[in-house]
Design a protein around this motif. Structure first.
Motif, PDB file in Angstrom:
ATOM      1  N   GLN A  22       0.832  -1.214   0.000  1.00 49.24           N
ATOM      2  CA  GLN A  22       0.000   0.000   0.000  1.00 49.24           C
ATOM      3  C   GLN A  22       0.864   1.261   0.000  1.00 49.24           C
ATOM      4  OE1 GLN A  22      -3.000  -0.025  -0.737  1.00 49.24           O
ATOM      5  NE2 GLN A  22      -3.678  -2.107  -0.250  1.00 49.24           N
ATOM      6  N   LEU A  23       1.989   1.223   0.708  1.00 51.45           N
ATOM      7  CA  LEU A  23       2.867   2.400   0.748  1.00 51.45           C
ATOM      8  C   LEU A  23       3.594   2.588  -0.585  1.00 51.45           C
ATOM      9  CD1 LEU A  23       4.295   2.020   4.356  1.00 51.45           C
ATOM     10  CD2 LEU A  23       2.889   3.926   3.534  1.00 51.45           C
ATOM     11  N   ALA A  24       4.071   1.475  -1.161  1.00 54.05           N
ATOM     12  CA  ALA A  24       4.798   1.568  -2.438  1.00 54.05           C
ATOM     13  C   ALA A  24       3.866   2.112  -3.526  1.00 54.05           C
ATOM     14  CB  ALA A  24       5.345   0.201  -2.827  1.00 54.05           C
ATOM     15  N   LYS A  25       2.594   1.740  -3.448  1.00 55.21           N
ATOM     16  CA  LYS A  25       1.602   2.232  -4.425  1.00 55.21           C
ATOM     17  C   LYS A  25       1.472   3.751  -4.379  1.00 55.21           C
ATOM     18  CE  LYS A  25      -2.876   0.974  -5.083  1.00 55.21           C
ATOM     19  NZ  LYS A  25      -4.124   0.370  -4.594  1.00 55.21           N
ATOM     20  N   GLU A  26       1.745   4.321  -3.190  1.00 58.13           N
ATOM     21  CA  GLU A  26       1.659   5.781  -3.010  1.00 58.13           C
ATOM     22  C   GLU A  26       2.997   6.453  -3.285  1.00 58.13           C
ATOM     23  OE1 GLU A  26      -1.209   7.447  -2.145  1.00 58.13           O
ATOM     24  OE2 GLU A  26      -2.178   5.483  -2.324  1.00 58.13           O
ATOM     25  N   GLY A  27       3.983   5.699  -3.737  1.00 57.08           N
ATOM     26  CA  GLY A  27       5.292   6.285  -4.070  1.00 57.08           C
ATOM     27  C   GLY A  27       6.200   6.499  -2.867  1.00 57.08           C
ATOM     28  N   VAL A  28       5.857   5.896  -1.721  1.00 53.50           N
ATOM     29  CA  VAL A  28       6.685   6.043  -0.513  1.00 53.50           C
ATOM     30  C   VAL A  28       7.876   5.067  -0.624  1.00 53.50           C
ATOM     31  CG1 VAL A  28       6.692   5.735   2.001  1.00 53.50           C
ATOM     32  CG2 VAL A  28       4.649   6.606   0.856  1.00 53.50           C
ATOM     33  N   SER A  29       9.074   5.523  -0.225  1.00 53.19           N
ATOM     34  CA  SER A  29      10.221   4.596  -0.284  1.00 53.19           C
ATOM     35  C   SER A  29      10.156   3.691   0.953  1.00 53.19           C
ATOM     36  CB  SER A  29      11.546   5.361  -0.357  1.00 53.19           C
ATOM     37  OG  SER A  29      11.931   5.798   0.904  1.00 53.19           O
ATOM     38  N   VAL A  30      10.046   2.394   0.702  1.00 56.82           N
ATOM     39  CA  VAL A  30       9.771   1.454   1.793  1.00 56.82           C
ATOM     40  C   VAL A  30      10.729   0.262   1.738  1.00 56.82           C
ATOM     41  CG1 VAL A  30       7.842   0.474   0.457  1.00 56.82           C
ATOM     42  CG2 VAL A  30       7.908   0.078   2.877  1.00 56.82           C
ATOM     43  N   LEU A  31      11.094  -0.181   2.944  1.00 57.76           N
ATOM     44  CA  LEU A  31      12.028  -1.293   3.101  1.00 57.76           C
ATOM     45  C   LEU A  31      11.371  -2.352   3.983  1.00 57.76           C
ATOM     46  CD1 LEU A  31      15.047  -2.487   3.331  1.00 57.76           C
ATOM     47  CD2 LEU A  31      15.202  -1.098   5.413  1.00 57.76           C
ATOM     48  N   ILE A  32      11.481  -3.625   3.576  1.00 61.83           N
ATOM     49  CA  ILE A  32      11.084  -4.716   4.492  1.00 61.83           C
ATOM     50  C   ILE A  32      12.336  -5.494   4.851  1.00 61.83           C
ATOM     51  CG2 ILE A  32       9.924  -6.947   4.741  1.00 61.83           C
ATOM     52  CD1 ILE A  32       7.625  -6.050   3.284  1.00 61.83           C
ATOM     53  N   LEU A  33      12.517  -5.730   6.155  1.00 65.09           N
ATOM     54  CA  LEU A  33      13.611  -6.592   6.610  1.00 65.09           C
ATOM     55  C   LEU A  33      12.990  -7.858   7.183  1.00 65.09           C
ATOM     56  CD1 LEU A  33      15.727  -3.779   8.268  1.00 65.09           C
ATOM     57  CD2 LEU A  33      16.208  -4.951   6.111  1.00 65.09           C
ATOM     58  N   GLU A  34      13.351  -8.985   6.591  1.00 68.18           N
ATOM     59  CA  GLU A  34      12.771 -10.286   6.990  1.00 68.18           C
ATOM     60  C   GLU A  34      13.913 -11.203   7.438  1.00 68.18           C
ATOM     61  OE1 GLU A  34       9.937 -12.165   7.497  1.00 68.18           O
ATOM     62  OE2 GLU A  34      11.374 -13.792   7.785  1.00 68.18           O
ATOM     63  N   SER A  35      13.770 -11.755   8.633  1.00 66.50           N
ATOM     64  CA  SER A  35      14.879 -12.549   9.173  1.00 66.50           C
ATOM     65  C   SER A  35      15.053 -13.884   8.454  1.00 66.50           C
ATOM     66  CB  SER A  35      14.687 -12.795  10.665  1.00 66.50           C
ATOM     67  OG  SER A  35      13.499 -13.487  10.875  1.00 66.50           O
ATOM     68  N   ASN A  36      14.007 -14.365   7.810  1.00 66.78           N
ATOM     69  CA  ASN A  36      14.063 -15.679   7.180  1.00 66.78           C
ATOM     70  C   ASN A  36      13.680 -15.518   5.707  1.00 66.78           C
ATOM     71  OD1 ASN A  36      13.290 -18.557   6.678  1.00 66.78           O
ATOM     72  ND2 ASN A  36      13.693 -18.712   8.863  1.00 66.78           N
ATOM     73  N   LYS A  37      12.691 -16.283   5.249  1.00 69.07           N
ATOM     74  CA  LYS A  37      12.165 -16.133   3.885  1.00 69.07           C
ATOM     75  C   LYS A  37      10.809 -15.446   3.983  1.00 69.07           C
ATOM     76  CE  LYS A  37      15.088 -18.570   1.322  1.00 69.07           C
ATOM     77  NZ  LYS A  37      16.098 -17.572   1.011  1.00 69.07           N
ATOM     78  N   ILE A  38      10.446 -14.714   2.945  1.00 75.42           N
ATOM     79  CA  ILE A  38       9.140 -14.057   2.895  1.00 75.42           C
ATOM     80  C   ILE A  38       8.010 -15.064   3.185  1.00 75.42           C
ATOM     81  CG2 ILE A  38       7.522 -13.033   1.204  1.00 75.42           C
ATOM     82  CD1 ILE A  38      10.029 -11.311   2.086  1.00 75.42           C
ATOM     83  N   GLY A  39       7.141 -14.707   4.109  1.00 72.82           N
ATOM     84  CA  GLY A  39       5.953 -15.529   4.383  1.00 72.82           C
ATOM     85  C   GLY A  39       6.228 -16.840   5.085  1.00 72.82           C
ATOM     86  N   ASN A  40       7.414 -16.960   5.658  1.00 69.57           N
ATOM     87  CA  ASN A  40       7.833 -18.229   6.240  1.00 69.57           C
ATOM     88  C   ASN A  40       7.240 -18.500   7.632  1.00 69.57           C
ATOM     89  OD1 ASN A  40       9.707 -20.268   5.355  1.00 69.57           O
ATOM     90  ND2 ASN A  40      10.729 -19.883   7.329  1.00 69.57           N
ATOM     91  N   GLY A  41       6.713 -17.469   8.280  1.00 71.30           N
ATOM     92  CA  GLY A  41       6.185 -17.607   9.648  1.00 71.30           C
ATOM     93  C   GLY A  41       4.766 -18.151   9.652  1.00 71.30           C
ATOM     94  N   ALA A  42       3.904 -17.545  10.473  1.00 71.22           N
ATOM     95  CA  ALA A  42       2.507 -18.005  10.589  1.00 71.22           C
ATOM     96  C   ALA A  42       1.798 -17.982   9.242  1.00 71.22           C
ATOM     97  CB  ALA A  42       1.772 -17.111  11.577  1.00 71.22           C
ATOM     98  N   THR A  43       2.197 -17.050   8.383  1.00 69.33           N
ATOM     99  CA  THR A  43       1.505 -16.887   7.098  1.00 69.33           C
ATOM    100  C   THR A  43       1.445 -18.197   6.311  1.00 69.33           C
ATOM    101  OG1 THR A  43       2.071 -14.549   7.036  1.00 69.33           O
ATOM    102  CG2 THR A  43       1.608 -15.600   4.910  1.00 69.33           C
ATOM    103  N   SER A  44       2.577 -18.904   6.225  1.00 72.15           N
ATOM    104  CA  SER A  44       2.590 -20.139   5.430  1.00 72.15           C
ATOM    105  C   SER A  44       1.828 -21.268   6.104  1.00 72.15           C
ATOM    106  CB  SER A  44       4.014 -20.623   5.200  1.00 72.15           C
ATOM    107  OG  SER A  44       4.678 -19.700   4.414  1.00 72.15           O
ATOM    108  N   ALA A  45       1.614 -21.154   7.411  1.00 71.59           N
ATOM    109  CA  ALA A  45       0.910 -22.230   8.127  1.00 71.59           C
ATOM    110  C   ALA A  45      -0.607 -22.099   8.001  1.00 71.59           C
ATOM    111  CB  ALA A  45       1.293 -22.202   9.599  1.00 71.59           C
ATOM    112  N   ALA A  46      -1.082 -20.910   7.614  1.00 67.63           N
ATOM    113  CA  ALA A  46      -2.525 -20.640   7.695  1.00 67.63           C
ATOM    114  C   ALA A  46      -3.312 -21.369   6.611  1.00 67.63           C
ATOM    115  CB  ALA A  46      -2.766 -19.140   7.586  1.00 67.63           C
ATOM    116  N   ALA A  47      -4.586 -21.650   6.953  1.00 71.54           N
ATOM    117  CA  ALA A  47      -5.469 -22.308   5.992  1.00 71.54           C
ATOM    118  C   ALA A  47      -6.020 -21.304   4.982  1.00 71.54           C
ATOM    119  CB  ALA A  47      -6.616 -22.973   6.732  1.00 71.54           C
TER     120      ALA A  47
END
Ligand code: FAD
Length: 371
Positions: A22-47
């Motif tokens: 949502q921020l990138a869509k508005e042209g805001v410079s944004v950084l994500i720092l992820e300790s593992n792989k993208i979506g590797n936490g609860a996200t990948s476990a969800a139904a």
């Protein structure tokens, strides 16, 4: 490597990715720092159920927020597929909440009286559309709006779209420390390098508790482990998600059925146990007797980030710092991700907010209530 950003997000699960998009869509410079792989936490476990009506019982701000988030998936399905070419596998065929006893049937029929989005379906009607279900059911509450998505694909689609719109997303880059600079910005220290950001968002799910403490807040997050299994079977044909007694069977587009999920409080392990998987099979067997001949495809476990009142923290640091929280989404992070991304975007860009949501999800809501 670029090290200065307007917004730095800690955590690359579905919540962090939705905000970055949502921020990138508005042209805001944004950084994500992820300790593992993208979506590797609860996200990948969800139904991936979008259970606004089936999960939430009170008609309050939380319910309205969840309904808006669920609705926003209709927009995201097309938007994310156009930008990223990733199909989020949104299925909106609804859900059946089953009654197996007369008492349960009568309780579910009562829900129809005050809940306009649901209908009561008799046993005959249910079995006509879902003949795999046991003939011992008493009927079901039909919830047409509660569909499902593939959490992995939603997260990947947010992430790829955010990247294409200019976001920087770094995997294997854990944030160890947050420090305020003399110019009132924030340094995020990682083993790779330090990043300086004007605003930061804590979105690292069940692991956010660490940063709450460091930032002087006592709002805690505890894990609730959930175990699931997936099966395949030519003898089972389901259109809708089936829900009974905290257990669900979600028919996925790839022919798998995801069955979940256990609830184990305060357990940090992400390995499923025999007892956990057995309890799920025991719950499903009376509903779908043909399950015993199904092929077992996989089992897994993940950690739901739980807050003390079951609602997420979505808001700004109480002392008005440029520190934002988007965490504690517990059982409903997939459902709530779209609206969380929009709300954090609007807070950071200083846009008008729905004050009911600001109050309901504020980090210090419980202290304010007891004062
Ligand atoms: P996560 O996906 O856990 O992401 C947090 C990320 O932060 C992780 O990738 C982690 O590696 C990273 N991280 C941690 N520490 C750091 C650090 N110091 N620096 C950088 N990165 C860090 N919700 C639904 O809506 N529908 C469902 O059907 C559903 N089913 C579920 C079934 C199970 C079994 C489980 C466990 C959960 C389920 N949920 C469901 C809940 C949902 O999965 C979560 O609420 C949601 O995934 C939370 O997303 P998140 O991005 O906050 O957390």
């Amino acid at each position: 490597m670029k090290t200065q950003f307007e917004v730095g997000i800690i955590g690359g699960g579905i919540i962090g990715q939705s905000i970055a998009y949502q921020l990138a869509k508005e042209g805001v410079s944004v950084l994500i720092l992820e300790s593992n792989k993208i979506g590797n936490g609860a996200t990948s476990a969800a139904a991936g159920m979008l259970g606004a009506n089936s999960e939430l019982e009170n008609n309050d701000a939380f319910f309205q927020f969840a309904k808006e988030s669920q609705q926003h998936y209709h927009v995201l399905r097309d938007e994310l597929s156009q930008i990223s070419q990733i199909n989020i596998q949104f299925v909106d065929k609804g859900m059946y909440k089953l009654a197996m006893t007369d008492a349960e049937a009568s309780a579910l029929k009562d829900v129809v009286k005050y809940h306009e989005s649901v209908e009561w379906h008799s046993k005959e009607v249910v079995l006509e559309s879902e003949p795999t279900l046991s003939a011992t059911i008493k009927g079901a509450l039909y919830i047409p709006e509660d569909g499902h998505v593939s959490p992995y694909h939603v997260c990947a689609a947010f992430s790829k779209s955010a990247r294409l719109l200019g976001a920087t997303i770094l995997e294997n880059t854990p944030v160890h420390e947050i420090k305020k600079t003399v110019t009132n910005e924030y340094t995020l220290s990682t083993p790779v390098t330090d990043f300086v950001c004007k605003n930061i968002v804590i979105a690292n799910g069940v692991w956010s508790g660490h940063f709450f403490k460091k930032l002087g807040l006592d709002a805690g997050i505890t894990p609730v482990k959930g175990e699931c299994l997936s099966i395949k079977s030519n003898d089972i044909g389901l259109e809708k998600t089936i829900f009974y007694d905290h257990c669900y069977i979600v028919p996925k587009g790839d022919g798998r059925f995801v069955i979940g999920a256990t609830m184990v409080e305060d357990d940090w392990s992400t390995v499923p146990t025999i007892a956990g998987i057995q309890s799920l099979i025991e719950k499903v067997t009376p509903i779908i007797p043909s399950i015993s001949s199904a092929q077992l495809i996989d089992t897994w476990a993940g950690l739901r980030p739980q807050t003390i009142d079951g609602k997420p923290y979505i808001g700004q640091h109480p002392e008005g710092e440029n520190i934002y929280f988007a965490t504690g989404h517990y059982r409903n992070g997939i459902l709530l991700a779209p609206k969380t991304g929009l709300m954090i975007r609007d807070l950071i860009l200083n846009r008008k907010q729905n004050e009911d949501y600001v109050k309901a999800f504020s980090v210090n809501r419980l202290q304010v209530q007891t004062m």
